[in-house]
Design a protein around this motif. Sequence first.
Motif, PDB file in Angstrom:
ATOM      1  N   VAL A   8     -20.707  -9.112  -1.882  1.00  0.00           N
ATOM      2  CA  VAL A   8     -21.639 -10.035  -3.011  1.00  0.00           C
ATOM      3  C   VAL A   8     -23.387 -10.390  -2.959  1.00  0.00           C
ATOM      4  O   VAL A   8     -24.013 -10.058  -3.100  1.00  0.00           O
ATOM      5  CB  VAL A   8     -20.495 -11.382  -3.528  1.00  0.00           C
ATOM      6  CG1 VAL A   8     -22.053 -11.445  -4.604  1.00  0.00           C
ATOM      7  CG2 VAL A   8     -19.230 -10.670  -4.128  1.00  0.00           C
ATOM      8  N   LEU A  41     -16.974 -11.877  -7.759  1.00  0.00           N
ATOM      9  CA  LEU A  41     -18.408 -11.543  -8.478  1.00  0.00           C
ATOM     10  C   LEU A  41     -18.244 -12.247 -10.297  1.00  0.00           C
ATOM     11  O   LEU A  41     -18.913 -13.106 -10.609  1.00  0.00           O
ATOM     12  CB  LEU A  41     -18.541 -10.228  -9.388  1.00  0.00           C
ATOM     13  CG  LEU A  41     -19.264  -9.340  -8.415  1.00  0.00           C
ATOM     14  CD1 LEU A  41     -18.604  -7.666  -8.548  1.00  0.00           C
ATOM     15  CD2 LEU A  41     -20.148  -9.427  -8.249  1.00  0.00           C
ATOM     16  N   LYS A  66     -23.398  -7.740 -13.939  1.00  0.00           N
ATOM     17  CA  LYS A  66     -24.429  -7.478 -12.918  1.00  0.00           C
ATOM     18  C   LYS A  66     -24.443  -5.796 -11.979  1.00  0.00           C
ATOM     19  O   LYS A  66     -25.417  -5.118 -12.685  1.00  0.00           O
ATOM     20  CB  LYS A  66     -25.307  -8.335 -12.010  1.00  0.00           C
ATOM     21  CG  LYS A  66     -26.012  -9.064 -12.589  1.00  0.00           C
ATOM     22  CD  LYS A  66     -27.198 -10.351 -12.066  1.00  0.00           C
ATOM     23  CE  LYS A  66     -27.598  -9.358 -10.383  1.00  0.00           C
ATOM     24  NZ  LYS A  66     -28.644 -10.689  -9.958  1.00  0.00           N
ATOM     25  N   TYR A  67     -23.189  -6.039 -11.502  1.00  0.00           N
ATOM     26  CA  TYR A  67     -22.709  -4.845 -11.423  1.00  0.00           C
ATOM     27  C   TYR A  67     -21.480  -4.011 -11.765  1.00  0.00           C
ATOM     28  O   TYR A  67     -20.316  -3.894 -12.151  1.00  0.00           O
ATOM     29  CB  TYR A  67     -22.193  -5.375  -9.637  1.00  0.00           C
ATOM     30  CG  TYR A  67     -23.173  -6.043  -9.446  1.00  0.00           C
ATOM     31  CD1 TYR A  67     -24.261  -5.644  -7.848  1.00  0.00           C
ATOM     32  CD2 TYR A  67     -23.224  -7.756  -9.137  1.00  0.00           C
ATOM     33  CE1 TYR A  67     -25.553  -6.662  -7.818  1.00  0.00           C
ATOM     34  CE2 TYR A  67     -24.629  -7.949  -8.611  1.00  0.00           C
ATOM     35  CZ  TYR A  67     -25.294  -8.098  -7.720  1.00  0.00           C
ATOM     36  OH  TYR A  67     -26.052  -8.984  -7.527  1.00  0.00           O
ATOM     37  N   ILE A  99     -21.241 -12.759 -12.259  1.00  0.00           N
ATOM     38  CA  ILE A  99     -22.504 -12.108 -12.097  1.00  0.00           C
ATOM     39  C   ILE A  99     -21.937 -10.552 -12.120  1.00  0.00           C
ATOM     40  O   ILE A  99     -22.680  -9.920 -11.789  1.00  0.00           O
ATOM     41  CB  ILE A  99     -23.448 -11.723 -11.246  1.00  0.00           C
ATOM     42  CG1 ILE A  99     -22.493 -12.311  -9.512  1.00  0.00           C
ATOM     43  CG2 ILE A  99     -24.294 -13.275 -10.750  1.00  0.00           C
ATOM     44  CD1 ILE A  99     -22.707 -11.674  -8.802  1.00  0.00           C
ATOM     45  N   ASN A 156     -30.423  -6.609  -4.843  1.00  0.00           N
ATOM     46  CA  ASN A 156     -30.525  -6.354  -6.244  1.00  0.00           C
ATOM     47  C   ASN A 156     -29.887  -5.033  -6.581  1.00  0.00           C
ATOM     48  O   ASN A 156     -30.605  -4.470  -7.344  1.00  0.00           O
ATOM     49  CB  ASN A 156     -32.145  -6.529  -6.751  1.00  0.00           C
ATOM     50  CG  ASN A 156     -31.573  -6.928  -8.494  1.00  0.00           C
ATOM     51  OD1 ASN A 156     -30.941  -7.350  -8.850  1.00  0.00           O
ATOM     52  ND2 ASN A 156     -33.129  -6.298  -8.976  1.00  0.00           N
ATOM     53  N   LYS A 174     -18.807 -16.273 -10.323  1.00  0.00           N
ATOM     54  CA  LYS A 174     -20.123 -16.304  -9.556  1.00  0.00           C
ATOM     55  C   LYS A 174     -20.689 -16.116 -11.411  1.00  0.00           C
ATOM     56  O   LYS A 174     -21.899 -15.852 -11.365  1.00  0.00           O
ATOM     57  CB  LYS A 174     -20.854 -16.011  -8.660  1.00  0.00           C
ATOM     58  CG  LYS A 174     -20.437 -16.406  -7.325  1.00  0.00           C
ATOM     59  CD  LYS A 174     -20.846 -15.656  -6.310  1.00  0.00           C
ATOM     60  CE  LYS A 174     -20.551 -15.988  -5.099  1.00  0.00           C
ATOM     61  NZ  LYS A 174     -21.489 -15.751  -3.509  1.00  0.00           N
ATOM     62  N   GLU A 215     -27.211  -9.182  -3.979  1.00  0.00           N
ATOM     63  CA  GLU A 215     -27.633 -10.369  -4.898  1.00  0.00           C
ATOM     64  C   GLU A 215     -28.939 -10.058  -3.976  1.00  0.00           C
ATOM     65  O   GLU A 215     -29.776 -10.143  -4.821  1.00  0.00           O
ATOM     66  CB  GLU A 215     -26.700 -11.667  -4.772  1.00  0.00           C
ATOM     67  CG  GLU A 215     -26.145 -11.718  -4.895  1.00  0.00           C
ATOM     68  CD  GLU A 215     -26.120 -12.621  -6.900  1.00  0.00           C
ATOM     69  OE1 GLU A 215     -26.890 -13.204  -7.297  1.00  0.00           O
ATOM     70  OE2 GLU A 215     -26.442 -11.502  -8.159  1.00  0.00           O
ATOM     71  N   GLU A 216     -28.704 -10.253  -2.803  1.00  0.00           N
ATOM     72  CA  GLU A 216     -29.901 -10.294  -1.656  1.00  0.00           C
ATOM     73  C   GLU A 216     -30.673  -9.214  -2.321  1.00  0.00           C
ATOM     74  O   GLU A 216     -32.571  -8.956  -2.435  1.00  0.00           O
ATOM     75  CB  GLU A 216     -29.152  -9.708  -0.802  1.00  0.00           C
ATOM     76  CG  GLU A 216     -30.898 -10.215   0.686  1.00  0.00           C
ATOM     77  CD  GLU A 216     -29.379  -9.793   1.838  1.00  0.00           C
ATOM     78  OE1 GLU A 216     -31.408  -9.246   2.738  1.00  0.00           O
ATOM     79  OE2 GLU A 216     -29.749 -10.189   2.372  1.00  0.00           O
TER      80      GLU A 216
END
Length: 213
Positions: free
Chosen positions: A135, A166, A174-175, A171, A142, A169, A139-140
């Motif tokens: 994760v 995920l 996002k993935y 998020i 993107n 958080k 995130e780092e």
Amino acid sequence: MEKEVLFENISKSVIEMEEDEVAELCKKSLEMNISAYETIKNGLIAGMDKVGRLYEEEEYFLPEVLICSDAMNEGLNILKPHLDRQIMDNPVKVVIGVVEGDTHDIGKNLVKVMMESSGFTVYDLGRDVPLEKFVAKAEEENTDIICMSTLMTTTMPGMKKVVDELKQKNIRDKYKVMIGGGPVSQKFADEIGADFYTVDATEAVKKVKELMN
């Protein structure tokens, strides 16, 4: 030399693992003022696509695929400095690794090779990867996709922990989460809330292309 013939020769040289020949032909393409992007797409990647099919049909095995990949990379090294960034598609970004507790990485390496040869940007975390690193790296950088593999049933629960992180958080949306490896199945992917499971490297690339189109 006709452009199409040149592309065909580059593709053939990748399949036949001829690094020097690939390098020479890619230099020739620049001399002919052919765009680097076109040569990568129609020569190098077309060649690796065929290598993928040979692997699928069990005519090629991992050592051959890796040598073909080295040949492709010889060409990429020559062409990359000449890429017009405006023409390049936005590459799909993938973070990939073998989950904590497992050191079997042949399958993961093959997926990485196939993804890179399809133009994806791949961040390879390696093997025995601490779960929180998936994760953090996604995130780092993107990324679009988090890809995890394992060959051991004992480390499979780690995949669920990553999906749960995920969610915690906020998020998860996002993935896309992709999982693979010997003991893993679509049923397990559904159970842990992963987006999809793939049986091999060629299938992984196909699924990602479908998802991102």
